[in-house]
Design an enzyme around this catalytic site. Structure first.
Site, PDB file in Angstrom:
ATOM      1  N   SER B 150       0.901  -1.508   0.049  1.00  0.00           N
ATOM      2  CA  SER B 150      -0.217  -0.015  -0.124  1.00  0.00           C
ATOM      3  C   SER B 150       0.712   1.284  -0.068  1.00  0.00           C
ATOM      4  O   SER B 150       1.624   1.235  -0.968  1.00  0.00           O
ATOM      5  CB  SER B 150      -1.047  -0.100   1.372  1.00  0.00           C
ATOM      6  OG  SER B 150      -2.031   0.816   0.834  1.00  0.00           O
ATOM      7  N   ASP B 228      -9.971  -5.735  -3.878  1.00  0.00           N
ATOM      8  CA  ASP B 228      -9.083  -4.656  -2.970  1.00  0.00           C
ATOM      9  C   ASP B 228     -10.278  -3.425  -3.024  1.00  0.00           C
ATOM     10  O   ASP B 228     -10.614  -2.736  -4.138  1.00  0.00           O
ATOM     11  CB  ASP B 228      -7.904  -4.280  -3.574  1.00  0.00           C
ATOM     12  CG  ASP B 228      -7.059  -3.179  -2.578  1.00  0.00           C
ATOM     13  OD1 ASP B 228      -7.922  -2.404  -1.884  1.00  0.00           O
ATOM     14  OD2 ASP B 228      -5.822  -3.443  -2.427  1.00  0.00           O
ATOM     15  N   HIS B 260      -7.238  -6.095   0.485  1.00  0.00           N
ATOM     16  CA  HIS B 260      -6.266  -5.345   0.761  1.00  0.00           C
ATOM     17  C   HIS B 260      -5.321  -5.723   2.015  1.00  0.00           C
ATOM     18  O   HIS B 260      -4.599  -5.120   2.506  1.00  0.00           O
ATOM     19  CB  HIS B 260      -6.348  -3.920   0.981  1.00  0.00           C
ATOM     20  CG  HIS B 260      -5.552  -2.733   0.993  1.00  0.00           C
ATOM     21  ND1 HIS B 260      -4.996  -2.449  -0.258  1.00  0.00           N
ATOM     22  CD2 HIS B 260      -4.940  -1.973   1.824  1.00  0.00           C
ATOM     23  CE1 HIS B 260      -3.975  -1.454  -0.186  1.00  0.00           C
ATOM     24  NE2 HIS B 260      -4.203  -1.247   1.079  1.00  0.00           N
TER      25      HIS B 260
END
Lengths: 282, 282
Positions: B150, B228, B260
């Site tokens: 991320s 996600d 995610h």
């Protein structure tokens, strides 16, 4: 009919890691459990391993930190991880200690007030939870094993020893093997069963249960870090001595340099899943 | 000479999972990093992979939840996981947002006050931290790769793209690929670099860096869950389009049904370690 509320759902290793809540009759509160469902469950029923966590834990520790799902996916086994006590009852003193009350149900059926109405984790794990899982998920009823860590290792051992035909196999990481003799165990047994009711304690103590065991052959697989700072609480040697005396087969696997943490558990949990798979998948 | 303070140490997969603190010159505060040292380090120096975590994370998320140590032990690679920002500076607004300030350093060198003195995670990761690791642990200087998740995936990509010879390989889980175009990225770049200084933004944006890249061949390995919920923030397609235009080789591995979370990361982190091992261990 139990109503399950889905709390979370995450795809993992081809299967799915779910957390559900349900209203427990035994415990009189809403209870959460985590369940990993491998890909195989899309087309067939599979065996199940119950994991019991330790003091201060809940349904998430094992699924976040142990890495068990990789091995469960490999062998095609469901993993169920219940919370470690009733929650949110607001009983007096319930949140006063980290090692008693919430997060520390000790897998017994309490007899002392105010705990005796709700703190029935033994009956929850060995009966109600199994019924909920069998009724709602693609598992093969009866093809089940049990394992746990620390307080949960104690739980796994007593659940298996008190119900010789319920589980195909049992293993434990750093279990509290002789709770009547260690500080954590004494505090729990005094609180839930009564300091003056020592006659009740042996039926919740793995070492004492081994001494009086008369069921079918049962093997105990104990895994223990040699650098565990809580060894004097856990007392695996007492359990092993009792097993020798009664000729109950026991494996005590000492792990040089390992401690009490999930780093230790993650290192060897694959070996435990493989051990249970021998009993569950053949 | 950097003084390292050991915060924790746990044996794991034959090696040891440590956490250290040290006084960072770049950041002007005490910083923690986790380091997994495989058994091989007892008798030889080994390569190292740097892991950069995402928003709200610190040095512990990867080591507790990803299961990376199993693979690091298998290949004989050190894993280093720094915290995600300076801590404890008491700058105004530092703790006001979950996605800016503490826990959200964004791997840039800030130019705006009050951040510009301490929020220098880019220089910390690409220079000071490497020096600390090389000086204190049995790693082979230069045999290093970088990966992240991320915000940390963004960090890994820009660290590699801005320093073509520093890392042997780079990979990212669900990276913020084009921060100038997504809400998290815009908030970070506005705060650390200035809303009116948009001319500075491209040098901290992987998609923009790819467009102007003129270094030696570099392959980008992007892993992305198709389920996600933050895809509109991450914008991997923008990065892939830029790579096509500039003929930079990029692998975009879409994972059907994955989200995610660290459950997703744990599923595929073994493949990433294996990918880096191709560059590091041969």
């Amino acid at each position: 009919m139990t109503i399950l509320t889905k709390i979370s759902s995450n795809k993992m290793f081809g299967g799915v890691q779910n957390v559900f809540a349900h209203d427990s009759k035994e415990l009189g509160c809403s209870m959460k459990f985590a369940i990993f469902i491998p890909q195989e469950c899309g087309y067939s029923k599979v065996p199940v391993i119950y994991w019991l966590s330790g003091l201060e834990c809940n349904e998430t520790n094992c699924i976040q930190k142990s890495g068990i799902q990789r091995y469960a996916a490999e062998y095609g086994i469901v993993i169920v991880c219940p919370d470690t006590s009733p929650r949110g009852l607001n009983l007096p003193g319930e949140k006063d200690s980290w090692d008693f009350g919430e997060g520390a149900g000790f897998y017994v059926d309490a007899t002392e007030t105010p705990w005796n109405k709700n703190y029935r984790m033994y009956s929850y794990v060995t009966s109600e939870l199994i019924d909920v899982i069998n009724a709602n998920f693609p598992v093969i009823p009866g093809k089940q094993s049990i394992m746990g860590h620390s307080m949960g290792g104690h739980g796994a051992l007593i659940c298996a020893l008190k119900n010789p035909n319920l589980y195909r196999s049992v293993s434990a990481f750093a279990p509290i093997c002789n709770p009547s003799q260690g500080a954590w165990g004494k505090k729990a047994l005094e609180g839930y069963l009564g300091a003056e009711n020592k006659g009740l304690w042996p039926q919740w103590d793995a070492t004492e249960l081994v001494k009086s065991y008369s069921g079918p052959p049962i093997e105990l697989f104990i895994d223990q870090g040699a650098a565990d700072p809580f060894l004097t609480q856990l007392l695996p040697e007492n359990l092993i001595d009792a097993c020798k005396d009664t000729q109950i087969p026991a494996i005590l696997q000492m792990r040089e340099g390992y401690d009490h943490s999930y780093y230790y558990i993650a290192t060897f949990i694959g070996k435990h899943v493989a051990y249970h798979a021998e009993y569950l998948c053949n």
